[in-house]
Design a protein around this motif. Structure first.
Motif, PDB file in Angstrom:
ATOM      1  N   ARG A  88       0.880  -1.173   0.000  1.00 11.24           N
ATOM      2  CA  ARG A  88       0.000   0.000   0.000  1.00 11.24           C
ATOM      3  C   ARG A  88       0.912   1.216   0.000  1.00 11.24           C
ATOM      4  O   ARG A  88       1.927   1.236   0.693  1.00 11.24           O
ATOM      5  N   GLU A  89       0.533   2.192  -0.782  1.00 14.68           N
ATOM      6  CA  GLU A  89       1.381   3.374  -0.902  1.00 14.68           C
ATOM      7  C   GLU A  89       0.736   4.541  -0.175  1.00 14.68           C
ATOM      8  O   GLU A  89      -0.475   4.727  -0.248  1.00 14.68           O
ATOM      9  N   CYS A  90       1.567   5.312   0.515  1.00 16.97           N
ATOM     10  CA  CYS A  90       1.050   6.515   1.171  1.00 16.97           C
ATOM     11  C   CYS A  90       0.855   7.603   0.120  1.00 16.97           C
ATOM     12  O   CYS A  90       1.765   7.901  -0.649  1.00 16.97           O
ATOM     13  N   ARG A  91      -0.325   8.159   0.086  1.00 19.74           N
ATOM     14  CA  ARG A  91      -0.624   9.188  -0.927  1.00 19.74           C
ATOM     15  C   ARG A  91       0.153  10.474  -0.657  1.00 19.74           C
ATOM     16  O   ARG A  91       0.370  11.265  -1.562  1.00 19.74           O
ATOM     17  N   HIS A  94       4.454   8.944  -0.314  1.00 18.71           N
ATOM     18  CA  HIS A  94       4.774   7.955  -1.348  1.00 18.71           C
ATOM     19  C   HIS A  94       5.607   6.780  -0.871  1.00 18.71           C
ATOM     20  O   HIS A  94       6.148   6.034  -1.667  1.00 18.71           O
ATOM     21  N   ARG A  96       6.084   3.095   0.491  1.00 16.06           N
ATOM     22  CA  ARG A  96       5.260   1.892   0.294  1.00 16.06           C
ATOM     23  C   ARG A  96       5.481   0.938   1.457  1.00 16.06           C
ATOM     24  O   ARG A  96       6.592   0.814   1.957  1.00 16.06           O
ATOM     25  N   LYS A 113      -2.962   9.189   4.067  1.00 13.64           N
ATOM     26  CA  LYS A 113      -3.896   8.146   3.610  1.00 13.64           C
ATOM     27  C   LYS A 113      -3.170   7.137   2.731  1.00 13.64           C
ATOM     28  O   LYS A 113      -2.275   7.504   1.965  1.00 13.64           O
ATOM     29  N   THR A 115      -3.199   3.970  -0.227  1.00 12.16           N
ATOM     30  CA  THR A 115      -3.953   3.432  -1.366  1.00 12.16           C
ATOM     31  C   THR A 115      -4.449   2.033  -0.995  1.00 12.16           C
ATOM     32  O   THR A 115      -4.011   1.455   0.006  1.00 12.16           O
ATOM     33  N   ASP A 116      -5.318   1.465  -1.831  1.00 10.28           N
ATOM     34  CA  ASP A 116      -5.709   0.069  -1.642  1.00 10.28           C
ATOM     35  C   ASP A 116      -4.515  -0.835  -1.918  1.00 10.28           C
ATOM     36  O   ASP A 116      -3.524  -0.397  -2.503  1.00 10.28           O
ATOM     37  N   LYS A 118      -2.056  -3.148  -3.620  1.00 16.96           N
ATOM     38  CA  LYS A 118      -1.721  -3.417  -5.024  1.00 16.96           C
ATOM     39  C   LYS A 118      -0.401  -4.141  -5.079  1.00 16.96           C
ATOM     40  O   LYS A 118       0.423  -4.005  -4.189  1.00 16.96           O
ATOM     41  N   THR A 179       0.655   4.996 -12.279  1.00 18.37           N
ATOM     42  CA  THR A 179       0.073   6.139 -12.988  1.00 18.37           C
ATOM     43  C   THR A 179       1.151   6.745 -13.872  1.00 18.37           C
ATOM     44  O   THR A 179       2.279   6.923 -13.468  1.00 18.37           O
TER      45      THR A 179
END
Ligand code: ATP
Length: 432
Positions: A88-91, A94, A96, A113, A115-116, A118, A179
């Motif tokens: 999960r990556e921190c928005r 960044h 992980r 926050k 991410t889901d 991945k 992305t």
């Protein structure tokens, strides 16, 4: 200009700078091809970097290592571990994190926050040899610097550099970015220009500051507006696993401030880890025989990202009687063509012949374009749009007195110059 990006994308396509890769099949996200003009611009940029970072310095040596290394390299660098787990990556910062090791859905470092979950397979996998077995699995490099670290002793043994010294490399990097986008800003295949500058531990902070200043100056020298550049200091908590300090040189893109070049103090992390995993002694020995692991300051710059900045900075529109004149006001040292040669009239064989002689005279020394299509005004416009700084026209007077008209892209001023003086004139202007 709010739609500047669109204009750059369309100019790049229309004039042969940059095309979406595999376009006839609908493209492939994050991959771009460089056309006849794009490849010239890109090569000029890379050559400029090489000239200023390697050739003109006494303390930097070059390297060209392979794209695929022994997979152990990525174990030592930390990439295998942090790129293959469910993450999960921190928005915000960044970083992980292994999803199975997290207690809640907040970033343990900065509280941001997440991410889901991945599979962040940022490294592209491939197989070396015929069998697709785990034992044969290898990776396309996500950064070029590991090639430098694993060649460290080869370079010590062959050139006996005195610390501080650097090893530089330009080459492809591959990142399976989750992305991508903003044209060529973030790609999955791109080129990097990296310098690993090895210093005595304790001198690292001083050299870090030196490279911060040098690298910013480098962009300004190429015509990037100083007020569109700024430093971004990575917060201590959000630093990459190998870094003591990282500062980005950010550029004000039309979509906001974003990293153009990263400068990192990688400490002795990489050399030490490679020494541990390979069992080889990767220390530097100074003149007194003292052995130690140098610290590394790394300025790391993407070629495509720089091309984008150069295009954004160079694009200008000027209203004139015939509509709008589009100019790519590139630094002449980077322009795809330095000169365009025209016979004033394409249907006059004596003018064409003479123009061809001038073209052939210039060609061995300078990158020259030939254009004999349409009227002279159209030809000027075509050259302005691709950034050619000077146009040379051969007319009837040339046949009499061996002079030609030299027209300047930015000022549109024209002057007559002796054919024999052309090379000298242009070389002088290219020195700046
Ligand atoms: P980001 O945080 O934007 O993903 P990063 O911090 O991972 O980037 P670095 O590892 O510092 O990037 O890479 C060094 C330089 O390489 C960047 O400053 C940029 O110029 C270039 N670069 C990195 N990733 C890409 C990419 N996906 N596409 C194009 N250029 C890139």
């Amino acid at each position: 200009m709010a739609d500047l990006m669109n204009k750059i994308v369309s100019l790049s396509k229309r004039r042969g700078f940059i095309f979406p890769s595999s376009e006839i099949y609908g493209g492939i996200g994050g991959f771009w091809d460089f056309g006849p003009l794009g490849v010239e611009l890109k090569n000029n940029l890379k050559n400029w970097w090489w000239k200023t970072m390697v050739e003109e310095r006494d303390d930097v040596y070059g390297l060209d290592s392979t794209i695929i290394h022994n997979p152990k390299v990525w174990e030592a660098s930390g990439h295998t571990l942090s790129f293959t787990d469910p993450l999960r990556e921190c928005r915000a910062c960044h970083q992980r994190f292994r999803a199975d090791q997290l207690k809640d859905s907040k970033c343990p470092e900065c509280g941001g926050k997440l991410t889901d979950i991945k599979q962040f397979n940022l490294m592209f996998e491939t197989y070396v040899g015929a069998a697709k077995e785990t034992a044969n699995k290898a990776y396309l490099r996500p950064e070029t610097c590991q090639g430098i670290f694993i060649n460290f002793t080869n370079i010590l043994d062959t050139v006996q550099p005195k610390i501080p010294f650097g090893i530089a490399q330009i080459g492809k990097g591959f990142r399976n970015e989750v992305t991508f986008g903003n044209f060529i800003f973030r790609d999955r295949e791109f080129e990097m220009m990296e310098l690993e500058y090895f210093v005595k531990p304790g001198d690292d902070e001083k050299w870090f500051d030196y490279w911060l200043k040098e690298r910013k100056k480098w962009f300004i020298d190429l015509g990037v507006e100083a007020k569109k550049l700024r430093y971004f200091e990575h917060p201590k908590k959000a630093l990459a696993h190998y870094s003591k300090r990282t500062v980005d040189i950010e550029y004000k893109f039309p979509f906001g401030w974003a990293e153009l070049e990263g400068i990192a103090n990688r400490t002795d992390f990489d050399l030490k880890n490679h020494a541990k995993l390979s069992g080889k002694d990767l220390q530097y020995q100074d003149e007194k025989g003292k052995k130690f692991y140098p610290y590394v300051v790394e300025p790391s710059l993407g070629v495509e990202r720089t091309v984008l900045v150069l295009l954004l900075e160079a694009y200008r529109e000027e209203k004139d009687k015939e509509g709008v004149r589009v100019i790519l006001s590139l630094d002449p040292r980077l322009s795809p063509y330095k000169i365009a040669v025209f016979p004033l009239l394409a249907n006059k064989p004596d003018l064409v012949k003479k123009a061809r002689l001038v073209f052939d005279k210039l060609r061995p020394t300078l990158r020259v374009a030939w254009d004999d299509i349409g009227n002279i005004g159209k030809r000027y416009r075509r050259q302005d749009e691709i950034g050619t700084p000077w146009c040379v026209t051969i007319d009837h007077q040339t046949l009499k007195d061996k002079t030609v008209t030299v027209r300047d892209r930015d000022s549109m001023k024209q002057k007559r110059v002796k054919i024999d003086k052309l090379i000298e004139l242009f070389q002088d202007r290219l020195k700046k």
